[in-house]
Write a protein that holds these residues in place. Structure first.
Motif, PDB file in Angstrom:
ATOM      1  N   VAL A 115       0.403  -0.996  -0.070  1.00 34.20           N
ATOM      2  CA  VAL A 115       0.039   0.623  -0.309  1.00 34.20           C
ATOM      3  C   VAL A 115       0.960   1.191   0.125  1.00 34.20           C
ATOM      4  O   VAL A 115       0.882   2.569  -0.715  1.00 34.20           O
ATOM      5  CB  VAL A 115      -0.609   0.174   1.643  1.00 34.20           C
ATOM      6  CG1 VAL A 115      -1.431   1.086   1.237  1.00 34.20           C
ATOM      7  CG2 VAL A 115      -2.398  -1.232   1.727  1.00 34.20           C
ATOM      8  N   LEU A 116       1.934   1.591   0.736  1.00 32.20           N
ATOM      9  CA  LEU A 116       2.786   2.815   0.769  1.00 32.20           C
ATOM     10  C   LEU A 116       3.809   2.215  -0.481  1.00 32.20           C
ATOM     11  O   LEU A 116       3.823   3.738  -0.896  1.00 32.20           O
ATOM     12  CB  LEU A 116       4.169   2.217   1.579  1.00 32.20           C
ATOM     13  CG  LEU A 116       3.508   2.457   3.143  1.00 32.20           C
ATOM     14  CD1 LEU A 116       4.557   1.852   3.794  1.00 32.20           C
ATOM     15  CD2 LEU A 116       2.832   3.767   4.010  1.00 32.20           C
ATOM     16  N   GLU A 117       4.204   1.425  -1.394  1.00 29.80           N
ATOM     17  CA  GLU A 117       4.046   1.769  -2.471  1.00 29.80           C
ATOM     18  C   GLU A 117       3.534   1.929  -3.685  1.00 29.80           C
ATOM     19  O   GLU A 117       3.996   2.677  -4.317  1.00 29.80           O
ATOM     20  CB  GLU A 117       4.792   0.447  -3.007  1.00 29.80           C
ATOM     21  CG  GLU A 117       5.389   0.375  -4.121  1.00 29.80           C
ATOM     22  CD  GLU A 117       5.770  -1.152  -5.166  1.00 29.80           C
ATOM     23  OE1 GLU A 117       6.862  -1.727  -5.186  1.00 29.80           O
ATOM     24  OE2 GLU A 117       4.748  -2.427  -4.531  1.00 29.80           O
ATOM     25  N   GLY A 173       2.742   9.769   6.878  1.00 30.76           N
ATOM     26  CA  GLY A 173       3.747  10.850   6.842  1.00 30.76           C
ATOM     27  C   GLY A 173       4.229  10.303   5.377  1.00 30.76           C
ATOM     28  O   GLY A 173       5.020  11.016   4.559  1.00 30.76           O
ATOM     29  N   ARG A 174       4.512   9.400   4.568  1.00 34.84           N
ATOM     30  CA  ARG A 174       3.798   9.025   3.175  1.00 34.84           C
ATOM     31  C   ARG A 174       3.686   9.644   2.117  1.00 34.84           C
ATOM     32  O   ARG A 174       3.678  10.603   1.322  1.00 34.84           O
ATOM     33  CB  ARG A 174       3.629   7.339   3.220  1.00 34.84           C
ATOM     34  CG  ARG A 174       4.281   6.643   1.704  1.00 34.84           C
ATOM     35  CD  ARG A 174       5.433   6.953   1.067  1.00 34.84           C
ATOM     36  NE  ARG A 174       5.506   5.488   0.178  1.00 34.84           N
ATOM     37  CZ  ARG A 174       6.547   5.675  -0.758  1.00 34.84           C
ATOM     38  NH1 ARG A 174       7.518   7.083  -0.200  1.00 34.84           N
ATOM     39  NH2 ARG A 174       7.000   5.212  -2.136  1.00 34.84           N
ATOM     40  N   MET A 175       1.940   9.642   3.126  1.00 33.12           N
ATOM     41  CA  MET A 175       1.794  10.792   2.164  1.00 33.12           C
ATOM     42  C   MET A 175       1.676  12.220   1.736  1.00 33.12           C
ATOM     43  O   MET A 175       2.007  12.237   1.141  1.00 33.12           O
ATOM     44  CB  MET A 175       0.092  10.521   2.668  1.00 33.12           C
ATOM     45  CG  MET A 175      -0.744   9.229   2.656  1.00 33.12           C
ATOM     46  SD  MET A 175      -1.224   8.610   0.879  1.00 33.12           S
ATOM     47  CE  MET A 175      -2.337   9.722   0.054  1.00 33.12           C
ATOM     48  N   ALA A 176       2.231  12.364   2.978  1.00 35.20           N
ATOM     49  CA  ALA A 176       2.943  13.550   3.425  1.00 35.20           C
ATOM     50  C   ALA A 176       4.064  13.886   2.056  1.00 35.20           C
ATOM     51  O   ALA A 176       4.554  14.763   1.769  1.00 35.20           O
ATOM     52  CB  ALA A 176       2.535  14.478   4.201  1.00 35.20           C
ATOM     53  N   GLN A 220       1.532  18.031  -5.072  1.00 32.06           N
ATOM     54  CA  GLN A 220       0.408  19.059  -5.241  1.00 32.06           C
ATOM     55  C   GLN A 220      -0.951  18.414  -5.215  1.00 32.06           C
ATOM     56  O   GLN A 220      -1.894  19.478  -5.115  1.00 32.06           O
ATOM     57  CB  GLN A 220       1.070  18.963  -7.386  1.00 32.06           C
ATOM     58  CG  GLN A 220       1.963  19.712  -7.848  1.00 32.06           C
ATOM     59  CD  GLN A 220       2.562  20.744  -6.830  1.00 32.06           C
ATOM     60  OE1 GLN A 220       1.209  21.861  -7.489  1.00 32.06           O
ATOM     61  NE2 GLN A 220       3.510  21.359  -6.801  1.00 32.06           N
ATOM     62  N   THR A 221      -1.415  17.182  -5.283  1.00 32.62           N
ATOM     63  CA  THR A 221      -2.447  16.643  -5.130  1.00 32.62           C
ATOM     64  C   THR A 221      -3.268  16.770  -3.651  1.00 32.62           C
ATOM     65  O   THR A 221      -2.793  15.589  -3.104  1.00 32.62           O
ATOM     66  CB  THR A 221      -2.560  15.560  -6.092  1.00 32.62           C
ATOM     67  OG1 THR A 221      -2.728  15.413  -7.325  1.00 32.62           O
ATOM     68  CG2 THR A 221      -4.479  14.745  -5.860  1.00 32.62           C
ATOM     69  N   PRO A 222      -4.086  18.292  -3.613  1.00 32.02           N
ATOM     70  CA  PRO A 222      -4.597  17.582  -2.221  1.00 32.02           C
ATOM     71  C   PRO A 222      -5.428  16.118  -2.203  1.00 32.02           C
ATOM     72  O   PRO A 222      -5.883  15.587  -2.151  1.00 32.02           O
ATOM     73  CB  PRO A 222      -5.697  18.913  -1.932  1.00 32.02           C
ATOM     74  CG  PRO A 222      -4.929  19.741  -2.581  1.00 32.02           C
ATOM     75  CD  PRO A 222      -5.103  18.901  -4.258  1.00 32.02           C
ATOM     76  N   TRP A 223      -4.744  15.854  -0.145  1.00 32.28           N
ATOM     77  CA  TRP A 223      -5.152  14.273  -0.354  1.00 32.28           C
ATOM     78  C   TRP A 223      -5.983  14.304   1.447  1.00 32.28           C
ATOM     79  O   TRP A 223      -6.168  15.263   2.185  1.00 32.28           O
ATOM     80  CB  TRP A 223      -4.703  13.162   0.401  1.00 32.28           C
ATOM     81  CG  TRP A 223      -3.005  13.853   1.283  1.00 32.28           C
ATOM     82  CD1 TRP A 223      -1.793  14.849   0.611  1.00 32.28           C
ATOM     83  CD2 TRP A 223      -2.533  13.575   2.328  1.00 32.28           C
ATOM     84  NE1 TRP A 223      -0.841  14.932   2.167  1.00 32.28           N
ATOM     85  CE2 TRP A 223      -1.666  14.160   2.681  1.00 32.28           C
ATOM     86  CE3 TRP A 223      -3.547  12.651   3.047  1.00 32.28           C
ATOM     87  CZ2 TRP A 223      -0.820  13.550   4.455  1.00 32.28           C
ATOM     88  CZ3 TRP A 223      -3.432  12.224   4.644  1.00 32.28           C
ATOM     89  CH2 TRP A 223      -1.716  12.575   4.962  1.00 32.28           C
ATOM     90  N   LEU A 224      -7.434  13.619   1.734  1.00 31.02           N
ATOM     91  CA  LEU A 224      -8.118  13.831   2.800  1.00 31.02           C
ATOM     92  C   LEU A 224      -8.251  12.267   3.498  1.00 31.02           C
ATOM     93  O   LEU A 224      -8.373  11.507   2.746  1.00 31.02           O
ATOM     94  CB  LEU A 224      -9.280  14.264   2.298  1.00 31.02           C
ATOM     95  CG  LEU A 224     -10.147  16.133   1.196  1.00 31.02           C
ATOM     96  CD1 LEU A 224      -9.060  15.413  -0.151  1.00 31.02           C
ATOM     97  CD2 LEU A 224     -10.738  16.560   1.966  1.00 31.02           C
TER      98      LEU A 224
END
Length: 413
Positions: free
Chosen positions: A147-149, A201-204, A209-213
């Motif tokens: 999932v992280l990858e 942390g991985r998402m950040a 550019q693309t906001p994540w929620l």
């Protein structure tokens, strides 16, 4: 010959400088314009499978995807399903809000098949809302790694893609950060607190550019966010999938408080109309809403940019859906426009309830200001210098698909 030292030379030089000065005198420029359509990256959202997406006054379409649809083997992704979806959405002059999930009530697990086939992977099938539902085995290291990858590779491919407006992420039922009905086990059917920290942390790290929620339900003690200052400092947005139910102030609003009510200043907030009661859908856009508060009033309180309302074409005419869409997100107003033959200065205010979350630039004759409208808060105004003159003003963004346009209000004589 040294003409520059003669009196005539000085006269010539003075006349030239004076001409440049006059050319750069900024004078008021008349401008008439009006925001008439729901603006890109805002408004009421329909599922991409809804036939009404072809004609409804919307800018955004929503879709779920599973990891299994894309991840075909260790380190192997087939982006075909994502491409097909994004192309279809963009072909309708819209952008997508996507959410990947591993657990969905009444459906098999969304975990990649190669992981489910591993001999030590122990997925669970159990009842949720009286339906057989596939639950994940988050104790397995390959699922956690994959999932992280996956999100790293997804960001590498789509972080700057104009077809994608926002990304919603999470775990549990519908990726909404909960398993309220079914086998809820931290480190088992739901990721451990440590892994949730690693995931955020991985998402950040990968999405620039693309906001994540994430869901407001991540404020619970089954998630680490509410008590972790480092996590709360990450630039995630919030979505609330029961936005307008009768007990929202009692059940949902405290979660907004725990995760940060000022978060909308850096990342979008959105959600979906509630399914708790039948009238939550049927009266979502009624004058006083289903519970005595209008959608516009409730949305302004939380600075909403988008709201999934897939059933609304059944309950409301297009004009009401358009009106509701115009009430949320950003709305730009040109308060002053001055220019010369070579320069323009636009004073622009945000008359909406939220910022724009992608870069957009005032432009004249195709020349953009070096200053972005991104981050201009509601009620704020700012001057935007543009190194061009003599042409009509537009607002340009690389985050639009063909056929989209950012409009603005102006009434300058």
């Amino acid at each position: 010959m040294r003409l520059r030292n003669t009196p005539a030379g000085f006269v010539t030089l003075w006349i030239g400088l004076a001409s440049v000065g006059l050319a750069d005198d900024l004078r008021p420029i008349p401008l008439k314009s009006r925001v008439e359509n729901v603006q890109p990256m805002t408004g009421i959202v329909l599922w991409s499978t809804n036939e009404a997406v072809r004609s409804a006054p919307i800018q955004l379409e929503y879709s779920y995807l599973t990891y299994a649809q894309v991840v075909k083997g260790k380190g192997e992704c087939d982006w075909g399903p994502v491409e097909t979806l994004l192309d279809a959405v963009a072909g309708r002059k819209h952008q997508a809000v996507l959410r990947f999930h591993d657990t969905y009530v009444g459906k098999p697990s969304g975990v990649p098949a190669y992981i489910q086939a591993l001999p030590d992977y122990k997925g669970t099938v159990a009842l949720s809302e009286k339906k057989q539902t596939g639950f994940s085995d988050w104790s397995h290291p390959e699922l956690r790694r994959a999932v992280l990858e996956f999100f790293g590779r997804f960001a590498e491919k789509y972080d700057r893609d104009p077809r994608l407006a926002f990304l919603e992420v999470g775990f549990g039922l519908w990726a909404e950060y909960h398993i309220y009905d079914g086998p809820m086990t931290l480190g088992g059917t739901f990721p451990s607190l440590d892994y949730q920290r690693e995931f955020a942390g991985r998402m950040a790290e990968v999405f620039r550019q693309t906001p994540w929620l994430i869901s407001v339900d991540a404020a619970g003690d089954h998630a680490p966010f509410a008590t972790d200052a480092k996590l709360l400092a990450l630039p995630f947005g919030l979505f609330d999938d029961s936005f307008n139910h009768a007990q929202h102030a009692k059940w949902n609003e405290p979660n907004w408080d725990k995760l940060g009510r000022e978060r909308w200043k850096v990342a979008p907030t959105g959600g979906e109309f509630s399914f708790f009661e039948k009238k939550d859908q049927e009266q979502a856009l009624a004058a006083k809403g289903p519970h005595g508060v209008s959608f516009a009033e409730h949305a302004a309180k939380f600075h909403i940019s988008f709201m999934i309302g897939d059933a609304q074409p059944r309950f409301q005419p297009p004009e009401r859906i358009r009106e509701a869409g115009l009430a949320i997100g950003y709305r730009f107003r040109v308060a002053a426009l001055k220019g010369s033959k070579t320069h323009t200065v636009a004073t622009i205010a945000n008359a909406g309830i939220a910022p724009i979350y992608h870069d957009a630039f005032p432009a004249v004759a195709g020349v953009r200001s070096k200053t972005s409208l991104r981050g201009l808060l509601p009620g704020e105004s700012k001057e935007f210098p543009i190194e061009a003159g003599g042409g009509p003003m537009t607002i340009e963004s690389d985050r639009l698909v063909p056929g989209q346009r950012i409009e603005f209000d102006a009434d300058l004589p």
